[in-house]
Each structure stands twice: as structure tokens, then as C-alpha cells.
Design a protein around this motif. Structure first.
Motif: not given
Length: 177
Positions: A6-10, A60-63, A78-93
Motif C-alpha cells: 500500500x501507498x501512504x501518499x503521492x 523519514x519518520x518510519x516511512x 511514500x510507503x510504510x517502513x515494511x513496504x518493498x522499495x521496488x514496488x514503491x519505485x515501480x509506482x513512482x516510475x
């Protein structure tokens, strides 16, 4: 138990850290002032980096925050501290590339503000309630383009996807009569 990523914010901020377009999907920041404080903290932490060629990652702040810059725009997911960075990077891209397609390569603050409706539609196509719906920039841009079709425009002035959407709409109307 596995959970859906899940995503916390964009966030889409300008080169001074001011809002261009933001969407929050988490209650971690209940007030507007808390959201603005978070945006300022994110911008301050990342402004000295050179995230122009590929995405960078920060905590930053557990995110987990994945970000990328182009011209005078700063893109953040932004995702939670347990979130997979590759998934977040895919959303960003996906967001970054879809905005590039929708703005026809003129990705800067002026163009983004003039087409803010497209960027907000783009955010809605990517994430809903924090759940990732789509990351393919071509699919995102196509859906956004079909939402923003000027039905009154002559077919010769519409893109292929807009023309197809218009034809689909006319067909639907004729079937429902």
C-alpha cells in the motif's frame, strides 16, 4: 500474514517544496498542517540529492520514500517502513512516465499546473485508497486521456484513443436507446 502493498501518499512538489499535486491515502497525517509539515520535511531531507537520472530512496519518520526529480518538479511516493522499495519505485516510475506522456514531454511546473486535472486523474488511476491499481504508464495515460475526451471535438482532431473512446460512447448511447 501477507498484506497487499500500500501507498501512504503521492506528492508532486515544485523546486521550492510547495504543493503542485498531492494525494494522501493514510490517516498518519490527520490535519492539513501535519501534511504540510511532512511535505516540508520530505523536501528538506531530499533537496540536496541528485535524483534526476534514477529514483532515490530515503527513510523519514518510519516511512520509506522513493523520489525522482525532473526540471522544477519533485515526485515522491511514500510507503510504510515494511513496504518493498521496488514496488514503491515501480509506482513512482509509472506516475513519472504517465505525467511525461500526458504533458507530451514538457514536464515542468507551469505545464503541470496548466494540466492539473490530468495529473489528479493520473493519481486516481494509479492508486485508490492506498491500493495500487496500475503502474504501466501507457495504460494510465490512456485511461486519463479517455476520461478527458472532448466529445464535441471533430474526430480528425482527436488522438486514436480519444476517437475510440468517443466511438465507444456513441455505440453505448445507441444501444441504450
Amino acid at each position: 500474514m501477507d498484506t497487499c502493498p500500500s501507498i501512504k501518499n503521492i506528492l508532486l512538489l515544485d523546486s521550492e517544496g510547495k504543493r503542485v499535486a498531492v494525494k494522501y491515502y493514510s490517516n498518519d497525517w490527520p490535519t492539513n498542517s501535519a501534511k504540510e509539515a511532512f511535505e516540508k520535511a520530505v523536501f528538506t531531507k531530499t533537496q540536496k540529492t541528485n535524483a534526476r537520472t534514477e529514483a532515490e530512496i530515503a527513510m523519514l519518520e518510519g516511512n520509506v520514500i522513493v523520489y525522482k526529480f525532473v526540471q522544477d518538479l519533485h515526485f515522491f511516493v511514500t510507503g510504510g517502513e515494511d513496504e518493498n522499495e521496488l514496488i514503491l519505485a515501480t509506482v513512482l516510475q509509472g506516475f513519472f512516465d504517465a505525467v511525461g506522456l500526458l504533458l507530451r514531454g514538457n514536464v515542468d511546473k507551469k505545464e503541470a499546473l496548466e494540466n492539473l486535472d490530468l495529473i489528479l486523474l493520473c493519481l486516481d488511476e494509479i492508486v485508490d485508497g492506498g491500493i495500487i491499481l496500475e503502474t504501466d504508464a501507457n495504460v494510465i495515460a490512456g485511461k486519463v486521456a479517455s476520461h478527458s475526451v472532448d466529445v464535441g471535438a471533430p474526430l480528425s482532431e482527436q488522438t486514436i484513443s480519444q476517437a475510440l473512446a468517443t466511438a465507444r460512447e456513441h455505440l453505448t448511447r445507441s444501444l441504450l436507446k
